[in-house]
Design a protein around this motif. Sequence first.
Motif, short mmCIF file in Angstrom:
data_model
loop_
_atom_site.label_atom_id
_atom_site.label_comp_id
_atom_site.label_asym_id
_atom_site.label_seq_id
_atom_site.Cartn_x
_atom_site.Cartn_y
_atom_site.Cartn_z
N VAL A 1 11.15 56.40 119.74
CA VAL A 1 12.39 57.13 119.97
C VAL A 1 13.52 56.36 119.29
CG1 VAL A 1 14.10 57.82 121.69
CG2 VAL A 1 11.66 58.24 122.10
N LYS A 2 14.26 57.05 118.43
CA LYS A 2 15.31 56.41 117.65
C LYS A 2 16.70 56.91 118.07
CE LYS A 2 12.41 56.02 113.47
NZ LYS A 2 12.57 54.57 113.21
N GLY B 1 19.09 67.45 119.97
CA GLY B 1 19.28 68.53 120.92
C GLY B 1 20.23 68.20 122.04
N SER B 2 20.65 66.95 122.11
CA SER B 2 21.55 66.51 123.16
C SER B 2 22.36 65.33 122.65
CB SER B 2 20.74 66.11 124.40
OG SER B 2 21.57 65.61 125.43
N LYS B 3 23.53 65.12 123.24
CA LYS B 3 24.37 63.98 122.88
C LYS B 3 24.50 62.98 124.02
CE LYS B 3 25.40 65.23 118.68
NZ LYS B 3 24.89 64.43 117.53
N ARG B 4 24.47 63.48 125.25
CA ARG B 4 24.60 62.60 126.42
C ARG B 4 23.77 63.19 127.55
NH1 ARG B 4 30.44 60.60 127.52
NH2 ARG B 4 29.79 58.88 126.17
N ALA B 5 22.84 62.40 128.09
CA ALA B 5 21.92 62.90 129.10
C ALA B 5 22.01 62.07 130.37
CB ALA B 5 20.48 62.89 128.56
N LEU B 6 21.94 62.77 131.50
CA LEU B 6 21.93 62.12 132.80
C LEU B 6 20.52 62.29 133.40
CD1 LEU B 6 23.58 60.68 135.02
CD2 LEU B 6 24.14 62.94 135.94
N LEU B 7 19.85 61.18 133.61
CA LEU B 7 18.49 61.17 134.15
C LEU B 7 18.55 60.76 135.62
CD1 LEU B 7 15.37 61.21 133.81
CD2 LEU B 7 15.55 58.80 133.09
N LEU B 8 18.18 61.68 136.50
CA LEU B 8 18.17 61.41 137.94
C LEU B 8 16.73 61.33 138.41
CD1 LEU B 8 20.99 63.85 139.14
CD2 LEU B 8 21.18 61.51 138.27
N VAL B 9 16.37 60.20 139.01
CA VAL B 9 14.98 59.94 139.39
C VAL B 9 14.96 59.43 140.83
CG1 VAL B 9 12.89 58.65 138.86
CG2 VAL B 9 14.42 59.36 137.00
N GLY B 10 14.24 60.13 141.71
CA GLY B 10 14.20 59.68 143.10
C GLY B 10 13.13 60.38 143.90
N ASP B 11 12.73 59.76 144.99
CA ASP B 11 11.73 60.33 145.88
C ASP B 11 12.04 59.96 147.33
OD1 ASP B 11 9.71 62.02 144.87
OD2 ASP B 11 8.75 60.35 143.83
N LYS C 1 23.09 53.51 128.65
CA LYS C 1 24.45 53.04 128.93
C LYS C 1 24.62 52.46 130.32
CE LYS C 1 27.73 53.39 126.84
NZ LYS C 1 28.39 52.39 125.96
N GLY C 2 23.92 53.03 131.30
CA GLY C 2 24.13 52.54 132.66
C GLY C 2 23.08 53.02 133.64
N THR D 1 20.54 57.33 135.57
CA THR D 1 20.59 56.58 134.31
C THR D 1 21.28 57.44 133.27
OG1 THR D 1 18.52 55.44 134.83
CG2 THR D 1 19.25 55.39 132.54
N LEU D 2 22.24 56.89 132.58
CA LEU D 2 22.95 57.62 131.53
C LEU D 2 22.47 57.14 130.17
CD1 LEU D 2 25.31 59.79 131.38
CD2 LEU D 2 26.70 57.87 130.57
N LEU D 3 22.07 58.08 129.32
CA LEU D 3 21.64 57.78 127.96
C LEU D 3 22.50 58.58 126.99
CD1 LEU D 3 18.85 58.41 129.85
CD2 LEU D 3 17.83 57.26 127.89
N GLU D 4 22.70 58.04 125.79
CA GLU D 4 23.48 58.79 124.80
C GLU D 4 22.98 58.53 123.39
OE1 GLU D 4 27.42 57.55 125.83
OE2 GLU D 4 27.40 55.89 124.38
N PHE D 5 23.29 59.46 122.51
CA PHE D 5 22.94 59.33 121.10
C PHE D 5 23.79 58.25 120.47
CE2 PHE D 5 23.69 60.39 116.63
CZ PHE D 5 22.38 60.53 116.17
N ASP D 6 23.13 57.34 119.72
CA ASP D 6 23.83 56.25 119.05
C ASP D 6 23.00 55.81 117.85
OD1 ASP D 6 25.03 53.92 118.16
OD2 ASP D 6 25.31 53.06 120.15
#
Length: 360
Positions: free
Chosen positions: A10-11, A141-151, A16-17, A175-180
């Motif tokens: 993945v490139k 397909g995205s510029k900024r993604a919010l990944l929510l993970v929980g159980d 970010k956080g 977790t916040l991820l973004e294109f860079d």
Amino acid sequence: MTANNQIRLVKNVRIKGIACALPEKVEEVMSLSESFGAESVNKIIGSTGVERRHVVTEECSSDLCLSAAERLISDLGIDKSSIDTLIFVSQTHDYTLPATACVLQERLGLPMQTAAFDVAMGCSGYVYGLWMAGSLLSGGGSKRALLLVGDTISKIVSPTDRAVAALFGDAGTATLLEFDPSAADIPFVLGTDGRGAQNLVVPAGSYRDRKGHSTQTNEKGVRGPYDLYMNGAEIFAFTLARVPALVTALHEADAESGKAIDKYVFHQANRFMLEHLVKRMKLDRDKVVLDVKDVGNTSCASIPLAISLHTGKAGGQICGRFMLAGFGVGYSWAGCVAEFENVWVSPLTITSTVNAETSL
């Protein structure tokens, strides 16, 4: 490259956080002495390393993830309108339908242009989520993604089943991820062996056996068809068979970087399993994060939660090369090597039942 492990690169993606949330209710493992006896419980604590767990009362996984997301967005000063993708990874969704991600989009106040969807994954779910979010970002397909993970696995654990009653806690993460374009490549390894699906399963409650007719995991006085069943010996054997090869493949894929791994953060299954893996793979114990004492096994949330606990109560920015690896239910496994460059880790949030969403 190890023959049985395909590297998926993945490139152009930066993490970010990270933020994590726990429910405020705490259950001591020693409180199970009335059911199992003090000697037996002490042996469980000695093996698993779990002394207490945070467990929900009325809250759902989405409530915990919501708290984590709100804290992370606030700490990073992110404009919610810039988040265009929301992924919710869990095995304990709010509803059969609609997708919990759709409900969270509204609760978080994200724009209607947000792509929101659920992913039903367990122990490997966090790394799978990173791969999915990262692939969307890398592909444009995205510029900024919010990944929510929980159980909230405590909801499906029988209190009379000594194999699981003292082990699982609840947690939600964001977790916040973004294109860079300047971000370092992230190698991933993913795998599946569905032959082991029956060794960690809740057989009833969904559409294969909605009315609970299954008796395959029933044990009178221990668990019924709607309770989680875990064959610990088989799960342990699977872990020893798959995880060392996963780690080797990632080491080989990362060799060209010329940098050492600073931290190994594996799914926090239990202390015995992780310490056995460390010895078998001859890893530097000081580099391996192990923190289950106060939270237990939190399923798909365990990796980001371990990072949060390792960072400390005050939170802060972290740097270094982190190998992340999840493995378990499915059977499923996933790992990656991510360059953490000033990744913000929010202080741990403790939620209360007053924050729970009770209905649509």
